[in-house]
Write a protein that holds these residues in place. Sequence first.
Motif, short mmCIF file in Angstrom:
data_model
loop_
_atom_site.label_atom_id
_atom_site.label_comp_id
_atom_site.label_asym_id
_atom_site.label_seq_id
_atom_site.Cartn_x
_atom_site.Cartn_y
_atom_site.Cartn_z
N LEU A 112 -0.20 6.63 0.18
CA LEU A 112 -1.68 6.08 0.03
C LEU A 112 -1.38 6.45 1.87
N LYS A 113 -3.25 7.06 1.42
CA LYS A 113 -3.40 7.56 3.34
C LYS A 113 -4.52 6.92 3.57
N GLU A 171 -1.49 2.23 3.82
CA GLU A 171 -1.11 3.91 3.58
C GLU A 171 0.34 3.33 3.11
N LYS A 172 0.74 3.76 2.48
CA LYS A 172 2.24 3.68 1.23
C LYS A 172 2.98 4.86 1.72
N ALA A 173 3.75 5.43 1.78
CA ALA A 173 4.90 6.45 1.21
C ALA A 173 6.49 5.92 0.52
N PHE A 174 6.82 6.56 0.08
CA PHE A 174 8.33 6.46 -0.71
C PHE A 174 9.22 7.86 -0.34
N LYS A 175 10.11 7.71 0.10
CA LYS A 175 10.37 8.45 0.85
C LYS A 175 9.94 9.56 2.06
N ASP A 176 10.15 11.06 1.49
CA ASP A 176 9.14 11.58 2.98
C ASP A 176 7.60 11.61 1.26
N ARG A 195 -4.63 11.77 -5.02
CA ARG A 195 -3.42 12.27 -3.72
C ARG A 195 -3.66 11.36 -2.56
N GLY A 196 -3.83 9.85 -3.15
CA GLY A 196 -3.47 9.18 -2.22
C GLY A 196 -4.73 8.85 -0.96
N GLN A 197 -6.02 9.66 -1.50
CA GLN A 197 -6.61 9.31 -0.90
C GLN A 197 -8.56 9.45 -1.65
#
Length: 310
Positions: free
Chosen positions: A20-21, A11-16, A207-209
Amino acid sequence: MEVMLTVEGLEKAFKDKQVLKRISFDVRKGEIMAILGPNGAGKSTTIRNIMGIMYPDAGSITFHHHNGKDIPRNKIGYLPEERGLYKNVKVMDILLYLAELKDYPLDKAKERALMYLKKFDLEGKEKVSIEELSKGMGQKVQFISSIIHEPELLILDEPFSGLDPVSQELFKEEIRNLANNGTAILLSSHQMNLVEEMCDRLFMIQRGQKVIYGTLDEVKTEYANFKCTIHGKNQINDLERIPQVLRVEHEDDRSILYLDKDVEPTSWLKNLPESIQIQELKINRISLHEIFIDIATDKNLIQEEGEVLA
């Protein structure tokens, strides 16, 4: 087959924005594994996490029983999409410098550099600076730099971009040779015909999935319906009335009939109306390119959603 790289629950997030999910896949020794997806799907973020350029918010990456910052990066080769060799440095100097960064013996590196320069039609270019090379030549040097230290895992991001057909064949041959000799290869490319030709398994992300994961045969069996191409003077309305036809693409005297998922081609062909004019007919599964377009553009032409596991 021995697993060389395992990505689990990444998993990876940038700000909100969640990029990656819970991404999970593996790469095995001696195989060519494709990682696919449209721009912005999360491929580059996944690769950068594997390379240690950034670290995930959750999940794990394991290589040679090591994970996180303990992964031996000198056992990994990386050809980035954005080429970045020092322009004012001579070819041999940059190859030896990059080999030294990977703790590879310089005498062996020089021997391998000369061998690969000859193999890629760059013999005699050892003392030429990178800025004097054509784009294609520079790409060959960058490719050599990614394999000069005999990596056990090789990550290739758009390796065929900008190459002429002859150079593409050279790259394809060498990538296959590396896999045959045990190198685990993770390949990212938008050229679906080359992926379909070369790769043993594929992992597609949107979409990250994860949306597809398996061998090419498994993916095609699960996702790729049959299509029938007919050359002949026919009306689209007549073709659309044929049983088990989902949709028809019609242009001049060429029609492509996309068929239901459960079609058995031999039986279906026997039931074609006698009124259909056929000068030429071909039936096959839709291509990986068409599957990619379907998923990337949300056309929903694939009837059943699911996941192929290998």
